[in-house]
Design a protein around this motif. Structure first.
Motif, short mmCIF file in Angstrom:
data_model
loop_
_atom_site.label_atom_id
_atom_site.label_comp_id
_atom_site.label_asym_id
_atom_site.label_seq_id
_atom_site.Cartn_x
_atom_site.Cartn_y
_atom_site.Cartn_z
N TYR A 87 8.23 129.34 -29.84
CA TYR A 87 7.70 129.56 -31.42
C TYR A 87 7.20 129.90 -31.55
CZ TYR A 87 6.76 131.02 -26.09
OH TYR A 87 6.38 130.87 -24.12
N GLY A 89 6.85 128.63 -35.68
CA GLY A 89 6.32 127.27 -36.77
C GLY A 89 6.72 127.27 -37.63
N ASN A 93 8.73 119.76 -35.96
CA ASN A 93 7.79 120.07 -35.10
C ASN A 93 8.76 119.77 -33.37
OD1 ASN A 93 5.36 119.96 -35.22
ND2 ASN A 93 5.73 118.50 -36.15
N ALA A 98 4.28 121.82 -30.84
CA ALA A 98 3.48 122.30 -31.38
C ALA A 98 2.15 123.14 -30.10
CB ALA A 98 1.69 121.22 -31.90
N VAL A 101 3.78 127.11 -30.63
CA VAL A 101 3.44 127.86 -31.92
C VAL A 101 1.64 127.81 -31.11
CG1 VAL A 101 2.99 127.61 -34.09
CG2 VAL A 101 4.83 125.76 -33.13
N GLU A 102 1.39 127.29 -30.60
CA GLU A 102 -0.46 128.14 -30.70
C GLU A 102 -0.17 128.92 -30.11
OE1 GLU A 102 -2.24 124.28 -28.91
OE2 GLU A 102 -1.93 123.63 -30.98
N VAL A 105 0.86 132.02 -32.16
CA VAL A 105 -0.26 132.06 -33.07
C VAL A 105 -0.96 132.49 -32.29
CG1 VAL A 105 -2.26 131.08 -35.09
CG2 VAL A 105 0.56 129.96 -34.52
N GLY A 151 2.85 130.29 -38.77
CA GLY A 151 3.10 128.77 -37.56
C GLY A 151 2.92 127.46 -38.28
N ARG A 152 1.69 127.10 -38.79
CA ARG A 152 1.88 126.21 -39.52
C ARG A 152 0.76 125.44 -39.85
NH1 ARG A 152 5.00 123.09 -34.64
NH2 ARG A 152 7.27 123.47 -35.15
N ASN A 157 -5.43 125.08 -35.03
CA ASN A 157 -4.39 126.50 -34.18
C ASN A 157 -3.16 126.79 -34.36
OD1 ASN A 157 -7.17 126.47 -32.25
ND2 ASN A 157 -6.11 125.13 -31.37
N GLN A 158 -2.74 126.18 -35.18
CA GLN A 158 -1.85 126.62 -35.32
C GLN A 158 -1.36 127.80 -36.63
OE1 GLN A 158 1.99 124.17 -34.80
NE2 GLN A 158 0.55 122.43 -34.84
#
Length: 264
Positions: A87, A89, A93, A98, A101-102, A105, A151-152, A157-158
């Motif tokens: 999970y 980020g 990748n 993704a 991660v979302e 987040v 996150g990213r 959303n990330q």
């Protein structure tokens, strides 16, 4: 509780390693390490959990947590406040898709207020599902001095919306407190070896760290840690408080008490 705190404080007037010091320290620890100190728990043992850090099975180092079950046997449980690594980020990748991660987040963004108040716990599962969120271990890669939770990107959303919530969440994980959030290489206490003295991390003795996620973006926050001083102040405050057995004071204490979520 205050009397127990005073016992710790009394060690300050003794010579470390002396007979008196060792005897006093033994008396303190026996109050919670011996069987019979808590008759309502397995094996009548007061210890809440046992944690290990090992590399015997495979690399990298893995931090794990065990509880005593009803039969008095050690049982593997989740590593508190540490989600599964997929999970995160912070990783590429290839490691963290993704979609995963979302999920984390979204949980952080939905619980920002609780995180900022340090009044949260990472749940076993993603809320409203049976998808596991909590991890069974915390991993410590070779370059863990840069390990953080994040996150990213800068939006979407990330992206973790609140800078401080990102930091608090990351700091309260095992892998990032022993890593990038405090600029620590693996352990906070470096044991004596090859004639060198035992050393302590900057997190314990005093260090200023620039937010490792560059948050706020372009002008990152600097934070100072000195956990031994924090503990000293907390202990002094506890000893200095007056014990008043009146409901209004007990209620006020409970309302004002704020536990630390750094379980490691």
């Amino acid at each position: 509780m205050k009397a127990f705190a005073q016992e710790w404080n009394n060690l300050n007037s003794m010579t470390i390693g002396s007979v008196a010091y060792n005897s006093a320290l033994e008396n303190i620890t026996n109050q919670f390490v011996l069987s019979g100190t808590n008759t309502s728990k397995p094996n009548q043992n007061s210890i809440n959990q046992i944690r290990t850090n090992e590399i015997a099975l495979s690399s990298p180092w893995e931090f794990r947590e065990f509880n005593l079950n009803g039969d008095g046997e050690l049982q593997l449980v989740d590593a508190k406040q540490e989600p599964q690594v997929k999970y995160n980020g912070f990783h590429s990748n290839a490691i963290s898709p993704a979609v995963d991660v979302e999920k984390l987040v979204a949980w952080i963004n939905n619980n920002t207020s609780s995180i900022l108040n340090n009044n949260y716990e990472v749940p076993l599962n993603i809320p409203g599902s049976t998808t596991p969120l909590a991890g069974g271990h915390a991993l410590f890669p070779t370059n863990n001095v840069n390990q953080i939770w994040n996150g990213r990107g800068t939006s979407g959303n990330q992206f973790i919306n609140n800078d401080e919530a990102r930091h608090i969440f990351s700091l309260n994980t095992c892998s990032s407190c022993h890593g990038g959030e405090t600029k620590t290489i693996f352990t906070h206490i470096k044991p004596r070896s090859f004639g060198a003295e035992t050393s302590l991390s900057g997190f314990l003795t005093g260090i200023t760290v620039i937010d490792p996620a560059n948050r706020p973006i372009g002008s990152p926050t600097s934070r100072t840690f000195n956990d031994l001083l924090r503990r000293e102040v907390d202990l002094a405050n506890l000893i200095g408080n007056t014990c008043i057995k009146r409901p209004v004071f007990e209620l006020a204490h409970k309302l004002m008490f704020k536990p630390i979520r750094m379980v490691h």
